[in-house]
Design an enzyme around this catalytic site. Structure first.
Site, PDB file in Angstrom:
ATOM      1  N   HIS A 221       0.880  -1.190   0.000  1.00 50.31           N
ATOM      2  CA  HIS A 221       0.000   0.000   0.000  1.00 50.31           C
ATOM      3  C   HIS A 221       0.911   1.231   0.000  1.00 50.31           C
ATOM      4  CE1 HIS A 221      -3.541   2.351   0.504  1.00 50.31           C
ATOM      5  NE2 HIS A 221      -3.891   2.051   1.751  1.00 50.31           N
ATOM      6  N   GLY A 257       5.455  -0.059  -6.711  1.00 54.24           N
ATOM      7  CA  GLY A 257       5.139   1.151  -7.455  1.00 54.24           C
ATOM      8  C   GLY A 257       4.447   0.845  -8.781  1.00 54.24           C
ATOM      9  N   HIS A 260      -2.161  -2.155  -9.766  1.00 53.31           N
ATOM     10  CA  HIS A 260      -3.194  -1.600  -8.897  1.00 53.31           C
ATOM     11  C   HIS A 260      -4.354  -2.567  -8.770  1.00 53.31           C
ATOM     12  CE1 HIS A 260      -6.004   1.256  -7.114  1.00 53.31           C
ATOM     13  NE2 HIS A 260      -4.914   1.901  -6.741  1.00 53.31           N
ATOM     14  N   ASP A 311       2.526   5.834  -6.595  1.00 51.02           N
ATOM     15  CA  ASP A 311       3.744   5.856  -5.784  1.00 51.02           C
ATOM     16  C   ASP A 311       5.042   5.956  -6.574  1.00 51.02           C
ATOM     17  OD1 ASP A 311       2.731   5.845  -3.214  1.00 51.02           O
ATOM     18  OD2 ASP A 311       2.414   3.679  -3.217  1.00 51.02           O
TER      19      ASP A 311
HETATM   20  C1  LIG Z   1      -1.084   4.221  -3.330  1.00 50.26           C
HETATM   21  C2  LIG Z   1      -1.134   2.737  -3.388  1.00 50.26           C
HETATM   22  O1  LIG Z   1      -1.326   2.099  -2.405  1.00 50.26           O
HETATM   23  S1  LIG Z   1      -0.984   2.056  -4.929  1.00 50.26           S
HETATM   24  C3  LIG Z   1      -0.418   0.400  -4.637  1.00 50.26           C
HETATM   25  C4  LIG Z   1       0.987   0.421  -4.130  1.00 50.26           C
HETATM   26  N1  LIG Z   1       1.522  -0.945  -4.063  1.00 50.26           N
HETATM   27  C5  LIG Z   1       2.499  -1.366  -4.887  1.00 50.26           C
HETATM   28  O2  LIG Z   1       2.999  -0.658  -5.735  1.00 50.26           O
HETATM   29  C6  LIG Z   1       2.978  -2.758  -4.641  1.00 50.26           C
HETATM   30  C7  LIG Z   1       3.195  -3.515  -5.948  1.00 50.26           C
HETATM   31  N2  LIG Z   1       1.923  -3.875  -6.542  1.00 50.26           N
HETATM   32  C8  LIG Z   1       1.205  -4.927  -6.081  1.00 50.26           C
HETATM   33  O3  LIG Z   1       1.610  -5.673  -5.190  1.00 50.26           O
HETATM   34  C9  LIG Z   1      -0.165  -5.176  -6.683  1.00 50.26           C
HETATM   35  O4  LIG Z   1      -0.215  -4.678  -7.993  1.00 50.26           O
HETATM   36  C10 LIG Z   1      -1.300  -4.545  -5.847  1.00 50.26           C
HETATM   37  C11 LIG Z   1      -1.195  -4.985  -4.383  1.00 50.26           C
HETATM   38  C12 LIG Z   1      -1.237  -3.032  -5.902  1.00 50.26           C
HETATM   39  C13 LIG Z   1      -2.633  -5.002  -6.424  1.00 50.26           C
HETATM   40  O5  LIG Z   1      -2.715  -6.376  -6.227  1.00 50.26           O
HETATM   41  P1  LIG Z   1      -3.744  -7.287  -7.062  1.00 50.26           P
HETATM   42  O6  LIG Z   1      -5.051  -6.602  -7.231  1.00 50.26           O
HETATM   43  O7  LIG Z   1      -3.741  -8.613  -6.419  1.00 50.26           O
HETATM   44  O8  LIG Z   1      -3.021  -7.336  -8.488  1.00 50.26           O
HETATM   45  P2  LIG Z   1      -3.508  -8.010  -9.833  1.00 50.26           P
HETATM   46  O9  LIG Z   1      -4.680  -8.919  -9.560  1.00 50.26           O
HETATM   47  O10 LIG Z   1      -3.740  -6.935 -10.833  1.00 50.26           O
HETATM   48  O11 LIG Z   1      -2.262  -8.871 -10.267  1.00 50.26           O
HETATM   49  C14 LIG Z   1      -2.288  -9.545 -11.509  1.00 50.26           C
HETATM   50  C15 LIG Z   1      -0.980 -10.239 -11.725  1.00 50.26           C
HETATM   51  O12 LIG Z   1       0.062  -9.279 -11.896  1.00 50.26           O
HETATM   52  C16 LIG Z   1       1.091  -9.491 -10.956  1.00 50.26           C
HETATM   53  N3  LIG Z   1       1.527  -8.207 -10.446  1.00 50.26           N
HETATM   54  C17 LIG Z   1       0.726  -7.214  -9.982  1.00 50.26           C
HETATM   55  N4  LIG Z   1       1.486  -6.191  -9.589  1.00 50.26           N
HETATM   56  C18 LIG Z   1       2.763  -6.548  -9.806  1.00 50.26           C
HETATM   57  C19 LIG Z   1       3.999  -5.904  -9.594  1.00 50.26           C
HETATM   58  N5  LIG Z   1       4.035  -4.685  -9.032  1.00 50.26           N
HETATM   59  N6  LIG Z   1       5.136  -6.530  -9.927  1.00 50.26           N
HETATM   60  C20 LIG Z   1       5.107  -7.755 -10.475  1.00 50.26           C
HETATM   61  N7  LIG Z   1       3.931  -8.435 -10.702  1.00 50.26           N
HETATM   62  C21 LIG Z   1       2.803  -7.838 -10.368  1.00 50.26           C
HETATM   63  C22 LIG Z   1       0.422 -10.282  -9.831  1.00 50.26           C
HETATM   64  O13 LIG Z   1       1.369 -11.042  -9.090  1.00 50.26           O
HETATM   65  C23 LIG Z   1      -0.548 -11.130 -10.590  1.00 50.26           C
HETATM   66  O14 LIG Z   1       0.152 -12.230 -11.148  1.00 50.26           O
HETATM   67  P3  LIG Z   1      -0.492 -13.687 -11.125  1.00 50.26           P
HETATM   68  O15 LIG Z   1      -1.797 -13.561 -11.865  1.00 50.26           O
HETATM   69  O16 LIG Z   1       0.546 -14.516 -11.820  1.00 50.26           O
HETATM   70  O17 LIG Z   1      -0.687 -14.020  -9.677  1.00 50.26           O
HETATM   71  O1  LIG Z   2      -6.847   2.193  -3.889  1.00 52.15           O
HETATM   72  C1  LIG Z   2      -5.950   1.414  -3.510  1.00 52.15           C
HETATM   73  O2  LIG Z   2      -6.103   0.181  -3.377  1.00 52.15           O
HETATM   74  C2  LIG Z   2      -4.600   1.951  -3.193  1.00 52.15           C
HETATM   75  C3  LIG Z   2      -4.380   3.338  -3.644  1.00 52.15           C
HETATM   76  O3  LIG Z   2      -4.069   3.600  -4.783  1.00 52.15           O
HETATM   77  C4  LIG Z   2      -4.580   4.411  -2.688  1.00 52.15           C
HETATM   78  O4  LIG Z   2      -5.020   4.159  -1.552  1.00 52.15           O
HETATM   79  O5  LIG Z   2      -4.306   5.577  -3.042  1.00 52.15           O
END
Ligand SMILES: CC(=O)SCCNC(=O)CCNC(=O)[C@H](O)C(C)(C)COP(=O)(O)OP(=O)(O)OC[C@H]1O[C@@H](n2cnc3c(N)ncnc32)[C@H](O)[C@@H]1OP(=O)(O)O
Ligand SMILES: O=C([O-])CC(=O)C(=O)O
Length: 375
Positions: A221, A257, A260, A311
């Site tokens: 997050h 980063g 989503h 991010d």
């Molecule tokens: C302001 C914020 O909070 S924005 C979010 C900040 N967090 C991050 O940047 C952390 C990195 N990103 C992630 O972990 C994820 O994309 C999340 C937590 C944001 C969303 O998670 P989910 O909804 O479960 O992602 P989603 O269903 O779209 O994933 C699809 C596939 O892409 C992969 N994937 C998603 N994000 C990433 C990533 N950043 N790097 C590599 N692989 C990824 C998943 O592992 C998944 O693979 P699989 O189908 O083989 O298991």
């Molecule tokens: O909506 C989310 O899951 C995470 C996010 O981008 C935020 O809280 O700004």
């Protein structure tokens, strides 16, 4: 719009309630706060206007904005008991833990006795959070007891002033204002949902916000902006960036980063902070961090169709402004407290305790064996 199958783990795709505060991903990539598009807000308002919009329902008139800024300015001082606590937290503590403790301690000193105080408590937290994190940081790292009441009109400029001990340039004040706008509110994300669950028990505002800080801390997050900085800081150039990321993807590592839970095509906040990062790189006179970030963005899209979330470019932008990496996520708190508090108020206005059910997957019913017969 590319449709994603929403369902299953993580409650994905299930509505968990109603909100009038924001929409996320409605047309694949859009974000609105109370009906206003994020691009419109980022281009035409300052953060205090957006905080007022989120908390009080409408954009302020000039007179309302002046009064609001005056009120917030008057709430920047910290009680001695809170300063004493902050001085006891070691320099190697996690700054998000400092935020959590600071919020919780303020709840002991300035308790919310009645929900009629919720707006005043929120304004106090909004005004005090930059003071809390900078007071601790400057004391634990530089041995300085800073004066937390500055005459800066804006929260972002105030933060930079406390951190660096001097007023920021107009460019840096503009970037901070924009950044705080981008981070202010985002529907039922993990930290906001935490706050709403807490609010649904009729708990106090400080408890709701303290819990939300704990949820924002994780690298999936809010903590992703710091993780993104750690990723890009040693990349020498765009070629190195692409090789590094390719290796990580081959090893099935997560790249912080990117991606989503809701957006499918892009995160609308990215284009805005990316543009600021480019301007800051120009001013800084060394565009390495910006260039490697762009290379990461290209590689992730080409290889995985994954895009930068809010991010990723925040990492280089904050770094160019001389902000230490470990303070990145606390800045997110300084902004998102507006969204959290507005959701707490919304939950309270139409409350039923949030208590979902679970599908049981454990043992069949069984009897307790006397202790001597177990094993
Ligand atoms: C302001 C914020 O909070 S924005 C979010 C900040 N967090 C991050 O940047 C952390 C990195 N990103 C992630 O972990 C994820 O994309 C999340 C937590 C944001 C969303 O998670 P989910 O909804 O479960 O992602 P989603 O269903 O779209 O994933 C699809 C596939 O892409 C992969 N994937 C998603 N994000 C990433 C990533 N950043 N790097 C590599 N692989 C990824 C998943 O592992 C998944 O693979 P699989 O189908 O083989 O298991
Ligand atoms: O909506 C989310 O899951 C995470 C996010 O981008 C935020 O809280 O700004």
């Amino acid at each position: 719009m590319v449709d994603k199958k929403l369902g299953g783990a993580g409650l994905r795709g299930q509505s968990a309630g109603e909100t009038a505060l924001s929409t996320v991903g409605k047309s694949g990539s859009g974000l609105t706060y109370r009906g206003y598009d994020i691009k419109d807000l980022a281009a035409n308002t300052r953060f205090e206007e957006v905080a007022y919009l989120i908390l009080y329902g409408e954009l302020p008139t000039q007179a309302q904005l002046d009064d609001y800024r005056l009120k917030l300015k008057g709430l920047r001082g910290l009680p001695q008991a809170l300063k004493d606590v902050l001085e006891r937290i070691p320099a190697d503590a996690h700054p998000m833990d400092v935020m959590r403790t600071g919020c919780s301690m303020l709840g002991n000193l300035e308790m919310e006795n009645d929900f009629s105080e919720q707006s005043d408590i929120t304004d106090r937290l909004l005004a005090a959070f930059p003071s809390i994190i900078c007071y601790w940081y400057r004391f634990s790292h530089d041995g300085v007891r800073i004066e937390t009441e500055t005459d800066d009109q804006e929260i972002g400029a105030h933060f930079l002033h406390l951190l660096h001990g001097k007023k920021p340039s107009q460019l840096h004040a503009d970037v901070m204002s924009s950044s705080l706008i981008l981070y202010a509110e985002h529907e039922f994300n993990a930290s906001t949902f935490t706050a709403r669950v807490c609010a649904s028990t009729l708990s106090d505002m400080h408890s709701c916000v303290t819990g939300a800080i704990g949820s924002l801390r994780g690298p999936l997050h809010g903590g992703a902006n710091e993780a993104a900085m750690e990723l890009i800081q040693d990349m020498k150039d765009p070629v190195d960036a692409k090789t590094t990321l390719k290796g990580m993807l081959d090893r099935k590592e997560k790249i912080m980063g990117f991606g989503h839970a809701i957006y499918r095509e892009s995160d609308p906040r990215n284009a805005i902070i990316k543009e600021w990062s480019a301007k800051l790189a120009d001013e800084f006179g060394d565009s390495r961090l910006y260039d490697v970030s762009v290379a990461c963005e290209e590689l992730m899209w080409d290889e995985k169709k994954l895009f930068c979330n809010a991010d990723f470019f925040h990492a280089s932008a904050y770094h160019y402004m001389g902000i230490p990496t470990k303070l990145f996520t606390p800045i997110f708190v300084c902004s998102r407290v507006t969204g959290w508090a507005a959701h707490v108020m919304e939950q309270r206005a139409n409350n039923r305790i949030i208590r979902p059910s679970a599908d049981y997957v454990g043992e069949e019913p069984r009897e307790v064996m006397p202790i001597a017969e177990r094993g």
